[in-house]
Design an enzyme around this catalytic site. Sequence first.
Site, mmCIF file in Angstrom:
data_model
loop_
_atom_site.group_PDB
_atom_site.id
_atom_site.type_symbol
_atom_site.label_atom_id
_atom_site.label_comp_id
_atom_site.label_asym_id
_atom_site.label_seq_id
_atom_site.Cartn_x
_atom_site.Cartn_y
_atom_site.Cartn_z
ATOM 1 N N ASP A 186 48.366 42.761 37.943
ATOM 2 C CA ASP A 186 48.240 41.994 36.832
ATOM 3 C C ASP A 186 49.192 42.718 35.623
ATOM 4 O O ASP A 186 49.749 41.915 34.872
ATOM 5 C CB ASP A 186 46.750 42.104 36.058
ATOM 6 C CG ASP A 186 45.705 41.495 37.243
ATOM 7 O OD1 ASP A 186 46.178 40.659 38.204
ATOM 8 O OD2 ASP A 186 44.576 42.110 37.310
ATOM 9 N N GLY A 236 52.947 47.128 46.075
ATOM 10 C CA GLY A 236 52.282 48.186 45.748
ATOM 11 C C GLY A 236 53.209 49.310 45.504
ATOM 12 O O GLY A 236 54.034 49.292 44.888
#
Length: 319
Positions: A259, A228
């Site tokens: 993605d 993240g």
Amino acid sequence: MADAHTAGPWDVVCVASWNADLVSQVERPLRKGETLMASHFSIGPGGKGSNASVAAARQGAQVALIARIGDDDFGRMGLRLWQSEGIDFAHVERAPGESSGVAQIWVYADGDNSVAVCPGAGSGLQPSHADAARERLEHCRVVMASCEVPLAVTERAFVIARQAGATTVLNPAPAQPLPDALIQLTDVLTPNETEVRLLAQLPVNAPVADAAQRLLARGAAAVVVTLGGSGCTLYRPQQAPVHLPGQTMAVVDSIGAGDTFTGALAAALARGESLPSAMVFANAAAALSVTGAGAIGGMPTLAQTQALVLTAPVEPVLR
Ligand code: RIB
């Protein structure tokens, strides 16, 4: 005559899922049995495979899809998207009478989200679809997939691609137990922290490094764990892990960030970057992706990614 988008050779071929994303903005996660009022709703393009393909195309890669959609409005939304992004969809099968994939997504006030996917026609992808796209798989540099499509078609695509010398990239999301055969066919696995522990069958609080080492021991050539906002870490056999810190961004939502990372990584590998250098581009592209709404709203072009890499460089750290 083939047009510019179907002429090949291809940089990246994706065994792709396609979903229409139905996104509701809610304050916080729903409790069981609860009704919450959403402040905003939108319908937009999604699916981990399609998202990664759009990310790769915006990074300048010539991208081809192997996918399956319903002959419905959501499927036609996918076709329009791929056309406008310059993605080859000659191997996207339109299945009459079937529904296209749909993802219901809840975005919370802090930008985090939860997703429920119904894959629809995508669940009908089979190894024969990879066989039918053999020409593309044999004339590309990178083949990528996620776990939203049946593993058997990914495995067949990776076998064909590997025999022709292409690099294989697997985003193991949503996480599920993977057969050793598929792991051994994978050059780069890109799980997040939760997924890497699940794949390695370790407890939720196990060190990420232990989980990554287990996947290397099972035959993955490299594991890049996405963290993240904290960046990503590369694990390779017999080498020190390389950590790349994250970029600080104003987060709109994080849908599609993983993605984007996978697609940008694939595009960079296809243009000949080394894996650590490809990670720099993927890290920056994923950071930019969270600044726009929905799965592809914030996905950057190569020029935007290069600008961030130059203006806010992050230094790799050996761990
Ligand atoms: O990774 C985000 C994606 O997951 C969404 O676009 C949704 O369709 C699901 O596939």
